[in-house]
Write a protein that holds these residues in place. Structure first.
Motif, PDB file in Angstrom:
ATOM      1  N   GLU A  93       0.639  -1.426  -0.027  1.00  0.00           N
ATOM      2  CA  GLU A  93      -0.081   0.214  -0.048  1.00  0.00           C
ATOM      3  C   GLU A  93       0.833   1.030   0.115  1.00  0.00           C
ATOM      4  OE1 GLU A  93      -3.473   0.422  -0.262  1.00  0.00           O
ATOM      5  OE2 GLU A  93      -4.102  -1.978   0.479  1.00  0.00           O
ATOM      6  N   THR A 118      -5.320   9.404  -7.234  1.00  0.00           N
ATOM      7  CA  THR A 118      -6.523   8.473  -6.539  1.00  0.00           C
ATOM      8  C   THR A 118      -8.174   9.613  -7.461  1.00  0.00           C
ATOM      9  OG1 THR A 118      -7.300   9.623  -4.577  1.00  0.00           O
ATOM     10  CG2 THR A 118      -6.834  11.126  -5.552  1.00  0.00           C
ATOM     11  N   ARG A 173      -1.949   6.570   5.818  1.00  0.00           N
ATOM     12  CA  ARG A 173      -2.073   5.491   6.676  1.00  0.00           C
ATOM     13  C   ARG A 173      -2.472   4.936   7.801  1.00  0.00           C
ATOM     14  NH1 ARG A 173      -4.164   0.793   3.520  1.00  0.00           N
ATOM     15  NH2 ARG A 173      -3.233  -1.377   4.834  1.00  0.00           N
ATOM     16  N   VAL A 223     -10.679  11.486   0.264  1.00  0.00           N
ATOM     17  CA  VAL A 223     -11.090  10.373  -0.210  1.00  0.00           C
ATOM     18  C   VAL A 223     -10.539   9.622   1.129  1.00  0.00           C
ATOM     19  CG1 VAL A 223     -11.347   8.370  -1.600  1.00  0.00           C
ATOM     20  CG2 VAL A 223     -10.800  10.615  -2.944  1.00  0.00           C
ATOM     21  N   LYS A 224     -11.827   8.885   1.753  1.00  0.00           N
ATOM     22  CA  LYS A 224     -11.714   8.687   3.023  1.00  0.00           C
ATOM     23  C   LYS A 224     -11.667   6.584   2.431  1.00  0.00           C
ATOM     24  CE  LYS A 224     -11.780  11.586   6.603  1.00  0.00           C
ATOM     25  NZ  LYS A 224     -12.420  12.341   7.927  1.00  0.00           N
ATOM     26  N   SER A 225     -10.673   5.531   2.775  1.00  0.00           N
ATOM     27  CA  SER A 225     -11.072   4.688   3.128  1.00  0.00           C
ATOM     28  C   SER A 225     -11.159   4.655   4.694  1.00  0.00           C
ATOM     29  CB  SER A 225     -10.671   3.629   2.212  1.00  0.00           C
ATOM     30  OG  SER A 225      -9.798   3.518   2.495  1.00  0.00           O
ATOM     31  N   ARG A 226     -11.101   2.741   4.852  1.00  0.00           N
ATOM     32  CA  ARG A 226     -11.339   2.415   6.953  1.00  0.00           C
ATOM     33  C   ARG A 226      -9.677   2.921   7.162  1.00  0.00           C
ATOM     34  NH1 ARG A 226     -11.290  -3.125   9.798  1.00  0.00           N
ATOM     35  NH2 ARG A 226     -11.401  -3.433   7.339  1.00  0.00           N
ATOM     36  N   HIS A 227      -8.835   2.368   6.152  1.00  0.00           N
ATOM     37  CA  HIS A 227      -7.423   2.927   6.175  1.00  0.00           C
ATOM     38  C   HIS A 227      -6.864   3.944   6.170  1.00  0.00           C
ATOM     39  CE1 HIS A 227      -7.205  -0.364   9.101  1.00  0.00           C
ATOM     40  NE2 HIS A 227      -7.656  -1.512   7.797  1.00  0.00           N
ATOM     41  N   THR A 228      -7.235   3.974   5.227  1.00  0.00           N
ATOM     42  CA  THR A 228      -6.681   5.101   4.215  1.00  0.00           C
ATOM     43  C   THR A 228      -7.089   6.521   3.677  1.00  0.00           C
ATOM     44  OG1 THR A 228      -5.565   3.375   2.843  1.00  0.00           O
ATOM     45  CG2 THR A 228      -4.822   5.719   2.376  1.00  0.00           C
ATOM     46  N   CYS A 229      -6.424   7.999   3.831  1.00  0.00           N
ATOM     47  CA  CYS A 229      -6.870   9.150   4.081  1.00  0.00           C
ATOM     48  C   CYS A 229      -6.058  10.109   2.653  1.00  0.00           C
ATOM     49  CB  CYS A 229      -7.619   9.473   4.754  1.00  0.00           C
ATOM     50  SG  CYS A 229      -7.849  11.628   4.268  1.00  0.00           S
TER      51      CYS A 229
END
Ligand code: ASP
Ligand code: MG
Length: 420
Positions: free
Chosen positions: A251, A342, A386, A406-412
């Protein structure tokens, strides 16, 4: 057996070569395959030479001369005996480029690989001779006899079946006798033309050899203490990450952490081969180990990319962005080989952040503008965090204006610019 990889910075001068020899000498495991990059900034210089040759510039001989002089100077410093075979070896290697330069240029990517690959041939010849000279008996081998690729010049795709067969059947026995020195970054087509694996590809070469040889470990020797949670270029407070799992490493590399080439991890992960990242300036220090550890990153990690272009793509008639548009947009991105760092989709627009490669971006915007309304902002920064939290977000966005998030559970990921 183990694989060591030494990058350009580690062999940028005579002292670097001597330091490499000390590190190899102190290694307990004598079954060692050593993969080496071109010295210092040689690849950049050879790239410049190739461009000058193609453009018919009169700087060709000057650039060629300075690459040659810098290698000769290093050898001069390393070898007192001026009749040592290394000098002949260097001269013969340069003849290969001279032959090319005498002809008319054709097919840029092909010629690029034939010229640029010489950097690794030179560095490995010098290092191999020096190790022998310093009492470390070793065998120089040509990586092109092992790493087999298709003919995608400048980005050779590895033929794993052929490559692993050659490595297993021919290198294993050799390694039992003495350490082997070989080049990173280069390979060969089935017609014996030289290919390269893409810039910074030497880490990948080390991973290919290691996975085919089922190595016990790979060590990449770098000028940083290991994998840090941020690039010291952008952050004054960085922390070393002692243990990292393959997933997080992939990642981080994918989002642009330059410490390891993104293609390196997969072959190692597939064979559970640990990857150590250690400092050649402080070889006693542990550095970072990337392995199957179940543990996630212990601290938030930051990756900065500057010189980004934020592009917003909108249907001209205010209709919605639908799957058909997205598929069309990705076809265009693919056509111009543009990597999206992104992206974000909304009802009326689709936004992407990409590296500012002037030539490619101009073509991209022209192609998109046929069908869409295209807006873009240059000079953006992209930060990826991360394992983010609000505090880390606040820290990086201080005095910044965020244009996309943009955000996911572990990554912004945030695309932003200075707030003024
Ligand atoms: N010498 C090549 C480059 O500079 C490969 C490498 O260093 O990994 O891109
Ligand atoms: Mg390099």
């Amino acid at each position: 057996m183990e694989v060591y990889k030494f990058g350009g910075a580690s062999v940028k001068d005579a002292n670097g070569v001597k330091n490499l020899s000390t590190i190899v000498n102190q290694t307990k495991n004598k079954q060692l395959l050593i993969v080496i990059s071109a010295m210092g900034r040689t690849t950049d210089a050879l790239e410049k030479l190739t461009k000058a040759y193609f453009e018919g510039l009169d700087t060709v001989s000057e650039i060629f001369g300075s690459i040659r002089a810098s290698h000769e100077a290093i050898a001069d410093e390393l070898f007192q005996d001026k009749d040592h075979p290394v000098f002949n070896d260097i001269a013969n290697t340069f003849v290969e480029i001279e032959w090319i330069l005498e002809d008319e240029p054709f097919d840029f990517d092909y010629i690029y690989d034939q010229i640029v690959s010489v950097g690794e041939l030179l560095s490995t010849k010098i290092v191999s001779h020096y190790l022998n000279y310093a009492g470390i008996d070793n065998q120089w081998v040509d990586a092109r006899n092992y790493i087999q690729t298709d003919n995608t010049y400048r980005e050779g795709k590895v033929d794993w079946t052929k490559t692993s067969h050659l490595i297993e059947s021919q290198l294993t026995a050799l390694l039992q006798k003495k350490p082997v020195i070989t080049q990173g970054f280069i390979g060969s087509t089935s017609e014996n033309f030289t290919t390269t694996l893409g810039r910074e590809g030497s880490d990948y070469s080390a991973a290919i050899f290691a996975s085919c040889l089922k190595a016990g470990a790979v060590t990449i020797w770098k000028d940083v203490p290991g994998v840090l949670n941020a690039d010291p270029k952008w952050f004054d407070q960085t922390e070393l990450i002692p243990q990292l799992n393959y997933h997080d490493a992939i990642e981080l590399a994918y989002y642009g952490a330059t410490v390891i080439h993104p293609k390196t991890i997969k072959p190692l992960q597939n064979n559970s081969i640990p990857l150590h990242v250690r400092s050649f300036l402080n070889p006693q220090a542990e550095g970072t180990t990337i392995s199957n550890t179940g543990k996630p990153l212990p601290i938030p990690s930051f990756i900065f990319k500057v010189d980004q272009v934020l592009i917003s793509i909108l249907p001209k008639d205010f209709s919605f962005i639908i799957e058909e548009n997205l598929s069309h947009i990705f076809d265009i991105l693919h056509k111009y080989k543009i990597k999206v760092n992104t992206m974000l989709n909304s009802a009326l627009s689709f936004s992407i952040s990409v590296d500012n490669d002037e030539e490619k971006i101009t073509k991209l915007i022209t192609a998109l503008s046929v069908t869409y309304k295209v807006k873009y902002n240059k000079d953006m920064e992209l930060v990826t965090i991360r394992y983010y939290n609000q505090q880390t977000i606040d820290r990086v966005t201080e005095n910044k204006k965020v244009l996309l998030e943009v955000k996911s559970r572990h990554t912004c990921q945030m695309v932003m610019k200075d707030n003024n």
